[in-house]
Design a protein around this motif. Sequence first.
Motif, PDB file in Angstrom:
ATOM      1  N   LEU A   1       0.838  -1.191   0.000  1.00 19.99           N
ATOM      2  CA  LEU A   1       0.000   0.000   0.000  1.00 19.99           C
ATOM      3  C   LEU A   1       0.872   1.240   0.000  1.00 19.99           C
ATOM      4  O   LEU A   1       2.049   1.203   0.368  1.00 19.99           O
ATOM      5  N   SER A   2       0.296   2.344  -0.394  1.00 17.92           N
ATOM      6  CA  SER A   2       1.040   3.597  -0.454  1.00 17.92           C
ATOM      7  C   SER A   2       1.456   4.027   0.953  1.00 17.92           C
ATOM      8  O   SER A   2       0.690   3.895   1.912  1.00 17.92           O
ATOM      9  N   GLN A   3       2.650   4.551   1.076  1.00 18.32           N
ATOM     10  CA  GLN A   3       3.126   5.043   2.362  1.00 18.32           C
ATOM     11  C   GLN A   3       2.474   6.365   2.756  1.00 18.32           C
ATOM     12  O   GLN A   3       2.650   6.820   3.885  1.00 18.32           O
ATOM     13  N   GLU A   4       1.748   6.965   1.851  1.00 22.89           N
ATOM     14  CA  GLU A   4       1.025   8.202   2.150  1.00 22.89           C
ATOM     15  C   GLU A   4      -0.440   7.937   2.467  1.00 22.89           C
ATOM     16  O   GLU A   4      -1.246   8.857   2.507  1.00 22.89           O
ATOM     17  N   LEU A   5      -0.784   6.657   2.709  1.00 21.20           N
ATOM     18  CA  LEU A   5      -2.165   6.277   2.976  1.00 21.20           C
ATOM     19  C   LEU A   5      -2.376   6.085   4.467  1.00 21.20           C
ATOM     20  O   LEU A   5      -1.544   5.473   5.157  1.00 21.20           O
ATOM     21  N   MET A   6      -3.501   6.583   4.977  1.00 24.02           N
ATOM     22  CA  MET A   6      -3.918   6.392   6.365  1.00 24.02           C
ATOM     23  C   MET A   6      -5.332   5.839   6.365  1.00 24.02           C
ATOM     24  O   MET A   6      -6.174   6.260   5.565  1.00 24.02           O
TER      25      MET A   6
ATOM     26  N   ALA B   1      -6.522   9.289   2.669  1.00 23.57           N
ATOM     27  CA  ALA B   1      -7.133   8.629   3.817  1.00 23.57           C
ATOM     28  C   ALA B   1      -8.378   7.885   3.361  1.00 23.57           C
ATOM     29  O   ALA B   1      -9.169   8.409   2.562  1.00 23.57           O
ATOM     30  N   ILE B   2      -8.540   6.668   3.847  1.00 24.85           N
ATOM     31  CA  ILE B   2      -9.748   5.868   3.627  1.00 24.85           C
ATOM     32  C   ILE B   2     -10.445   5.753   4.974  1.00 24.85           C
ATOM     33  O   ILE B   2      -9.934   5.118   5.900  1.00 24.85           O
ATOM     34  N   VAL B   3     -11.619   6.365   5.067  1.00 26.42           N
ATOM     35  CA  VAL B   3     -12.328   6.468   6.338  1.00 26.42           C
ATOM     36  C   VAL B   3     -13.802   6.158   6.100  1.00 26.42           C
ATOM     37  O   VAL B   3     -14.272   6.120   4.954  1.00 26.42           O
TER      38      VAL B   3
ATOM     39  N   MET C   1      -4.817  16.831   1.239  1.00 23.62           N
ATOM     40  CA  MET C   1      -5.300  15.558   1.768  1.00 23.62           C
ATOM     41  C   MET C   1      -6.540  15.115   0.981  1.00 23.62           C
ATOM     42  O   MET C   1      -7.534  15.848   0.913  1.00 23.62           O
ATOM     43  N   GLU C   2      -6.473  13.912   0.411  1.00 23.66           N
ATOM     44  CA  GLU C   2      -7.615  13.315  -0.278  1.00 23.66           C
ATOM     45  C   GLU C   2      -8.294  12.322   0.661  1.00 23.66           C
ATOM     46  O   GLU C   2      -7.690  11.334   1.069  1.00 23.66           O
ATOM     47  N   VAL C   3      -9.519  12.597   1.038  1.00 29.14           N
ATOM     48  CA  VAL C   3     -10.271  11.762   1.963  1.00 29.14           C
ATOM     49  C   VAL C   3     -11.308  10.981   1.176  1.00 29.14           C
ATOM     50  O   VAL C   3     -12.168  11.569   0.514  1.00 29.14           O
ATOM     51  N   VAL C   4     -11.213   9.650   1.240  1.00 29.08           N
ATOM     52  CA  VAL C   4     -12.135   8.756   0.534  1.00 29.08           C
ATOM     53  C   VAL C   4     -13.073   8.141   1.562  1.00 29.08           C
ATOM     54  O   VAL C   4     -12.630   7.422   2.465  1.00 29.08           O
ATOM     55  N   GLY C   5     -14.363   8.405   1.444  1.00 31.88           N
ATOM     56  CA  GLY C   5     -15.355   7.839   2.344  1.00 31.88           C
ATOM     57  C   GLY C   5     -15.945   6.569   1.774  1.00 31.88           C
ATOM     58  O   GLY C   5     -16.327   6.520   0.594  1.00 31.88           O
ATOM     59  N   VAL C   6     -16.017   5.523   2.581  1.00 25.27           N
ATOM     60  CA  VAL C   6     -16.532   4.223   2.122  1.00 25.27           C
ATOM     61  C   VAL C   6     -17.656   3.796   3.056  1.00 25.27           C
ATOM     62  O   VAL C   6     -17.682   4.125   4.243  1.00 25.27           O
ATOM     63  N   LYS C   7     -18.615   3.035   2.473  1.00 23.44           N
ATOM     64  CA  LYS C   7     -19.745   2.522   3.234  1.00 23.44           C
ATOM     65  C   LYS C   7     -19.615   1.039   3.546  1.00 23.44           C
ATOM     66  O   LYS C   7     -20.076   0.576   4.577  1.00 23.44           O
ATOM     67  N   THR C   8     -19.012   0.282   2.627  1.00 25.83           N
ATOM     68  CA  THR C   8     -18.908  -1.166   2.789  1.00 25.83           C
ATOM     69  C   THR C   8     -17.463  -1.599   2.640  1.00 25.83           C
ATOM     70  O   THR C   8     -16.595  -0.835   2.166  1.00 25.83           O
TER      71      THR C   8
END
Length: 457
Positions: free
Chosen positions: A390-395, A427-429, A442-449
């Motif tokens: 995974l990317s080292q810039e990912l949280m 960020a995946i939140v 900062m790119e924030v990706v919102g996920v439901k499932t």
Amino acid sequence: MAKPKTAFVCNDCGADYRKWQGQCNACGAWNTITEVRLGSDAGGARSTRFEGYAGGTGTQKRVVSLSEVALEEMPRFSSGSGELDRVLGGGLVPGSAVLIGGHPGAGKSTLLLQTLCHLVAHMPALYITGEESLQQVAMRAARLGLKADQLQMLSETSVETICDLANELQPKVIVIDSIQVMHVADVQSAPGSVSQVRESAAFLTRYAKQTGTVLFLVGHVTKDGSLAGPKVLEHMIDCSLQLEGSSDSRFRTLRSHKNRFGAVNELGVFAMLEHGLKEVKNPSSIFLSRGSEPSPGSVVMVIWEGTRPLLVELQALVDQSHLSNPRRVAVGLEQNRLAMLLAVLNRHGGLMTGDQDVFVNVVGGVKVLETSADLALLLAIVSSFRDQPLSQELMVFGEVGLSGEIRPVPNGQERIREAAKHGFKRAIVPIANVPRDTLPGMEVVGVKTLSEALDAI
């Protein structure tokens, strides 16, 4: 001669029985019930022993309504260490009893000696040592470079003698090192027994509350890491702190398990150096010492410790199993939750790990006690299984439900800001934790499932 009264007390939970039995009915532990001898002054002398135990020293006792109670905030004063003040809830409270436990060599005596050497410049303090001689403590202070010319020392194990001397000196802070070697005269059992530890702690706590003195009690731990002595000892004191750290690491973590004056599960981080324990003001930096090249199975998550976010690295290793029952090993996480999340990954993520060994580790020895690490754990497992870093810039953070949904976690926006402050770009939140205002860079990706989270990586 009167026959001495005895009782049978469980060492784990403090429950008492009239006769010995193999298993404790209260906590279910085996072979933890021991016989203790009660004091001979069970009559009038014992009735006055705990008079004013909660701090009331006046002779006039009257019932008041709740609205008549003064609401002034209890005065606090700093211990000289920002991390210790954070764990205590903002500083030391007069009349409080603080219990500090930890394995031998964790740094309990070093931390308290440093604290008293700082406080003695502003107020009188007394250090009671029952395990070491005064020369040994002086050698430690000289090695740490502490100014100990004003610190008052005493080598004593009698609780009555300590309280009599404290009445003369009137110190504002007292350290008892340790409570397991203290003894009360009217209890016939040996020091370190259940009855001696309980009576000594009660005697000292009563004195601290009546005089407004801050009392530090050093406690030993058993082989499994729990505090030695009866569980009732934790009920007597106001704050219970645990100093943890492995012998091969210089970092120590101070965690609060009970605090009547602040938040529970607060975390303080120290570094053991040549000149003693030094507070680490930015703990996230020490847990993010990652390699220059990205590796499969590694991801950064943000956990919430007390009142602040903390960035830690989570690593997962998925390997082909040669056993009939594949291994599931979790270090720093709950193992039962790992098995549950693997079942969710199989059902809703389409990834079968029934024939794979799964090893999970939280870097730095941090223990994760919340569910916000679920999503990061599953993405690390998928990364290791597919051998795709995974990317080292990912949280990542988020709670995963049994039906594969991604649930929000508390303080989501504060976690994202903490990651952005440390240079993370993506960020995946959970979608409910996506901030309304965009953060620069900062790119924030919102996920439901869970399936959406797997597609996002």
